[in-house]
Design an enzyme around this catalytic site. Structure first.
Site, PDB file in Angstrom:
ATOM      1  N   ASN A 140      21.069 -31.997  45.107  1.00  0.00           N
ATOM      2  CA  ASN A 140      19.894 -31.926  44.241  1.00  0.00           C
ATOM      3  C   ASN A 140      19.613 -30.492  43.803  1.00  0.00           C
ATOM      4  O   ASN A 140      19.883 -29.537  44.537  1.00  0.00           O
ATOM      5  CB  ASN A 140      18.669 -32.497  44.957  1.00  0.00           C
ATOM      6  CG  ASN A 140      18.829 -33.974  45.235  1.00  0.00           C
ATOM      7  OD1 ASN A 140      19.690 -34.612  44.641  1.00  0.00           O
ATOM      8  ND2 ASN A 140      18.023 -34.519  46.132  1.00  0.00           N
ATOM      9  N   ILE A 141      19.044 -30.386  42.627  1.00  0.00           N
ATOM     10  CA  ILE A 141      18.738 -29.065  42.073  1.00  0.00           C
ATOM     11  C   ILE A 141      17.224 -28.855  42.012  1.00  0.00           C
ATOM     12  O   ILE A 141      16.745 -27.912  41.409  1.00  0.00           O
ATOM     13  CB  ILE A 141      19.367 -28.925  40.670  1.00  0.00           C
ATOM     14  CG1 ILE A 141      18.909 -30.059  39.731  1.00  0.00           C
ATOM     15  CG2 ILE A 141      20.898 -28.918  40.768  1.00  0.00           C
ATOM     16  CD1 ILE A 141      19.410 -29.929  38.289  1.00  0.00           C
ATOM     17  N   ASP A 142      16.470 -29.779  42.666  1.00  0.00           N
ATOM     18  CA  ASP A 142      15.018 -29.802  42.481  1.00  0.00           C
ATOM     19  C   ASP A 142      14.229 -28.891  43.428  1.00  0.00           C
ATOM     20  O   ASP A 142      13.025 -28.725  43.264  1.00  0.00           O
ATOM     21  CB  ASP A 142      14.499 -31.248  42.611  1.00  0.00           C
ATOM     22  CG  ASP A 142      14.858 -31.895  43.954  1.00  0.00           C
ATOM     23  OD1 ASP A 142      14.939 -31.193  44.990  1.00  0.00           O
ATOM     24  OD2 ASP A 142      15.051 -33.132  43.971  1.00  0.00           O
TER      25      ASP A 142
ATOM     26  N   HIS B 146      24.864 -27.697  44.190  1.00  0.00           N
ATOM     27  CA  HIS B 146      24.867 -27.764  42.728  1.00  0.00           C
ATOM     28  C   HIS B 146      23.887 -26.761  42.108  1.00  0.00           C
ATOM     29  O   HIS B 146      23.576 -26.852  40.920  1.00  0.00           O
ATOM     30  CB  HIS B 146      24.530 -29.182  42.249  1.00  0.00           C
ATOM     31  CG  HIS B 146      25.639 -30.165  42.501  1.00  0.00           C
ATOM     32  ND1 HIS B 146      25.505 -31.520  42.298  1.00  0.00           N
ATOM     33  CD2 HIS B 146      26.909 -29.987  42.939  1.00  0.00           C
ATOM     34  CE1 HIS B 146      26.650 -32.132  42.607  1.00  0.00           C
ATOM     35  NE2 HIS B 146      27.504 -31.215  43.006  1.00  0.00           N
TER      36      HIS B 146
ATOM     37  N   SER C  44      24.914 -41.859  45.563  1.00  0.00           N
ATOM     38  CA  SER C  44      25.701 -43.023  45.136  1.00  0.00           C
ATOM     39  C   SER C  44      27.152 -42.921  45.603  1.00  0.00           C
ATOM     40  O   SER C  44      27.920 -43.846  45.432  1.00  0.00           O
ATOM     41  CB  SER C  44      25.672 -43.134  43.614  1.00  0.00           C
ATOM     42  OG  SER C  44      26.216 -41.958  43.038  1.00  0.00           O
TER      43      SER C  44
ATOM     44  N   ASN D 292      20.400 -45.591  52.255  1.00  0.00           N
ATOM     45  CA  ASN D 292      20.350 -45.789  50.809  1.00  0.00           C
ATOM     46  C   ASN D 292      19.633 -47.098  50.500  1.00  0.00           C
ATOM     47  O   ASN D 292      19.600 -48.010  51.325  1.00  0.00           O
ATOM     48  CB  ASN D 292      21.793 -45.851  50.259  1.00  0.00           C
ATOM     49  CG  ASN D 292      21.858 -45.545  48.766  1.00  0.00           C
ATOM     50  OD1 ASN D 292      21.342 -46.273  47.943  1.00  0.00           O
ATOM     51  ND2 ASN D 292      22.504 -44.439  48.429  1.00  0.00           N
ATOM     52  N   LEU D 293      19.092 -47.189  49.285  1.00  0.00           N
ATOM     53  CA  LEU D 293      18.486 -48.444  48.835  1.00  0.00           C
ATOM     54  C   LEU D 293      19.528 -49.550  48.719  1.00  0.00           C
ATOM     55  O   LEU D 293      19.226 -50.720  48.929  1.00  0.00           O
ATOM     56  CB  LEU D 293      17.895 -48.254  47.428  1.00  0.00           C
ATOM     57  CG  LEU D 293      16.450 -47.858  47.272  1.00  0.00           C
ATOM     58  CD1 LEU D 293      16.085 -47.885  45.792  1.00  0.00           C
ATOM     59  CD2 LEU D 293      15.532 -48.778  48.049  1.00  0.00           C
TER      60      LEU D 293
ATOM     61  N   ALA E  79      14.191 -44.204  51.278  1.00  0.00           N
ATOM     62  CA  ALA E  79      14.371 -42.981  52.057  1.00  0.00           C
ATOM     63  C   ALA E  79      13.096 -42.600  52.815  1.00  0.00           C
ATOM     64  O   ALA E  79      13.169 -42.150  53.966  1.00  0.00           O
ATOM     65  CB  ALA E  79      14.781 -41.834  51.134  1.00  0.00           C
TER      66      ALA E  79
HETATM   67  P1  NAD Z   1      22.919 -40.815  41.832  1.00  0.00           P
HETATM   68  O1  NAD Z   1      21.893 -40.940  40.746  1.00  0.00           O
HETATM   69  O2  NAD Z   1      24.340 -41.020  41.482  1.00  0.00           O
HETATM   70  O3  NAD Z   1      22.594 -41.888  42.986  1.00  0.00           O
HETATM   71  C1  NAD Z   1      21.332 -42.024  43.536  1.00  0.00           C
HETATM   72  C2  NAD Z   1      21.442 -42.883  44.776  1.00  0.00           C
HETATM   73  O4  NAD Z   1      20.186 -42.897  45.414  1.00  0.00           O
HETATM   74  C3  NAD Z   1      21.846 -44.335  44.531  1.00  0.00           C
HETATM   75  O5  NAD Z   1      22.898 -44.674  45.424  1.00  0.00           O
HETATM   76  C4  NAD Z   1      20.589 -45.133  44.838  1.00  0.00           C
HETATM   77  O6  NAD Z   1      20.878 -46.404  45.406  1.00  0.00           O
HETATM   78  C5  NAD Z   1      19.888 -44.222  45.820  1.00  0.00           C
HETATM   79  N1  NAD Z   1      18.433 -44.339  45.825  1.00  0.00           N
HETATM   80  C6  NAD Z   1      17.597 -44.438  44.752  1.00  0.00           C
HETATM   81  N2  NAD Z   1      16.324 -44.459  45.162  1.00  0.00           N
HETATM   82  C7  NAD Z   1      16.341 -44.376  46.520  1.00  0.00           C
HETATM   83  C8  NAD Z   1      15.338 -44.367  47.528  1.00  0.00           C
HETATM   84  N3  NAD Z   1      14.028 -44.427  47.230  1.00  0.00           N
HETATM   85  N4  NAD Z   1      15.719 -44.263  48.831  1.00  0.00           N
HETATM   86  C9  NAD Z   1      17.049 -44.224  49.157  1.00  0.00           C
HETATM   87  N5  NAD Z   1      18.032 -44.246  48.247  1.00  0.00           N
HETATM   88  C10 NAD Z   1      17.690 -44.304  46.940  1.00  0.00           C
HETATM   89  O7  NAD Z   1      22.680 -39.433  42.535  1.00  0.00           O
HETATM   90  P2  NAD Z   1      23.690 -38.537  43.375  1.00  0.00           P
HETATM   91  O8  NAD Z   1      24.593 -39.350  44.217  1.00  0.00           O
HETATM   92  O9  NAD Z   1      22.853 -37.460  43.991  1.00  0.00           O
HETATM   93  O10 NAD Z   1      24.560 -37.931  42.184  1.00  0.00           O
HETATM   94  C11 NAD Z   1      24.834 -36.689  42.195  1.00  0.00           C
HETATM   95  C12 NAD Z   1      24.284 -35.915  40.959  1.00  0.00           C
HETATM   96  O11 NAD Z   1      22.929 -36.160  40.630  1.00  0.00           O
HETATM   97  C13 NAD Z   1      24.342 -34.477  41.258  1.00  0.00           C
HETATM   98  O12 NAD Z   1      25.076 -33.867  40.246  1.00  0.00           O
HETATM   99  C14 NAD Z   1      22.891 -33.977  41.263  1.00  0.00           C
HETATM  100  O13 NAD Z   1      22.857 -32.625  40.899  1.00  0.00           O
HETATM  101  C15 NAD Z   1      22.265 -34.895  40.324  1.00  0.00           C
HETATM  102  N6  NAD Z   1      20.802 -35.144  40.304  1.00  0.00           N
HETATM  103  C16 NAD Z   1      19.880 -34.420  41.008  1.00  0.00           C
HETATM  104  C17 NAD Z   1      18.532 -34.736  40.943  1.00  0.00           C
HETATM  105  C18 NAD Z   1      17.533 -33.923  41.712  1.00  0.00           C
HETATM  106  O14 NAD Z   1      17.698 -32.721  41.880  1.00  0.00           O
HETATM  107  N7  NAD Z   1      16.482 -34.566  42.245  1.00  0.00           N
HETATM  108  C19 NAD Z   1      18.110 -35.831  40.166  1.00  0.00           C
HETATM  109  C20 NAD Z   1      19.074 -36.552  39.450  1.00  0.00           C
HETATM  110  C21 NAD Z   1      20.420 -36.212  39.535  1.00  0.00           C
END
Ligand code: NAD
Length: 246
Positions: free
Chosen positions: A93-95, A109, A178, A200-201, A219
């Site tokens: 995450n980048i947040d 990242h 994911s 994970n969900l 989560a």
């Molecule tokens: P992804 O979007 O591919 O997958 C998200 C996963 O989280 C899914 O498997 C989903 O089932 C699960 N999920 C959703 N809500 C949930 C919850 N409440 N509790 C538990 N699990 C939950 O994201 P990823 O695998 O992190 O993909 C990587 C890319 O996404 C990276 O490049 C990252 O930089 C970027 N990203 C970051 C942010 C952030 O900083 N918050 C947001 C969006 C994407």
């Protein structure tokens, strides 16, 4: 012998803080083409399009006033209270929410709160929209500033540290990811121990065999529960190696 923990987190851990994931039904990739707005080739072809996306993402993340949720806070507690070794948190995450929760974190990242100059490497706060033609505040060259985030096709940060930690850890968990983005989706394969968790969900069918335990749920519910269980252990866990990784 220490029992170190490595926790790898993805967008799902921040979903309940209000930040959209990428690949879920309402995720960012349903509205944008990742090849255009988050790939290094997209940046080379059309940097303005990437900047429009990243500027909007930064505005959302700073103006949205997102807060760490119960899952981020539980991991901070684990890092502070785990008695049997180190706890490393690695995030895609980048947040910035792990740091905001008080955790030490390796953000592989990068961060949406920082920008850098591709000419001189100067890193500075990304606190206002990046304008493509603006000169770098440090070296003065124009059109060299970009967000300090890793795009697809680029090498993530801190991978040496992560690799070392994975090989030494007794417990590994992947939370809210994911398992579609490399190299984070391969971390579980580098772990020597048998205690591998996925929280994970949604359950993972393909490739799920690398995880010994899958906990399906939100989560904010499952992570505090998992942390409570670990912190309630009275004795140091003895975890056998069961992987033939070289
Ligand atoms: P992804 O979007 O591919 O997958 C998200 C996963 O989280 C899914 O498997 C989903 O089932 C699960 N999920 C959703 N809500 C949930 C919850 N409440 N509790 C538990 N699990 C939950 O994201 P990823 O695998 O992190 O993909 C990587 C890319 O996404 C990276 O490049 C990252 O930089 C970027 N990203 C970051 C942010 C952030 O900083 N918050 C947001 C969006 C994407």
């Amino acid at each position: 012998m220490a029992c170190n923990i490595v926790v790898s987190t993805g967008a799902g851990i921040s979903a309940e803080s209000g930040i959209h994931t990428y690949r879920d039904a309402d995720g960012l990739w349903t509205k944008h083409d990742p090849m255009e707005v988050s790939h290094i080739q997209g940046w080379i072809k059309n940097p303005q399009k990437v900047l429009d996306f990243k500027n909007a993402q930064r505005r959302l993340s700073t103006e949205g006033e997102y807060r760490p949720n119960a899952a981020h806070l539980a991991l901070t507690r684990l890092q502070a209270e785990w008695r049997w070794g180190d706890v490393m948190i690695v995030t895609q995450n980048i947040d910035g929410l792990h740091a905001a929760a008080g955790s030490r974190v390796l953000a592989i990242h990068g961060s949406i709160a920082e920008k850098f100059c591709t000419a001189c490497g100067h890193v500075s706060p990304f606190d206002a929209d990046i304008v493509l033609t603006d000169p770098c505040r440090s070296c003065g060259k124009p059109a060299t500033t970009r967000p300090h985030v890793v795009m697809f096709g680029e090498m993530p940060f801190h991978l040496d540290q992560v690799e070392g930690a994975l090989r030494r850890c007794g417990i590994f968990a992947a939370i809210g990811t994911s398992d579609e983005v490399a190299p984070a989706n391969q971390f579980v394969q580098r772990v020597r121990s048998s205690e591998t968790y996925r929280i994970n969900l949604a359950s993972l069918t393909a490739g799920g065999g690398w995880y010994r335990h899958q906990r399906i749920g939100r989560a904010t519910v499952e992570v505090p529960r998992w942390v409570d269980e670990l912190l309630a252990l009275r004795d140091e866990p003895v975890i056998p190696e069961n992987r033939g990784i070289g």
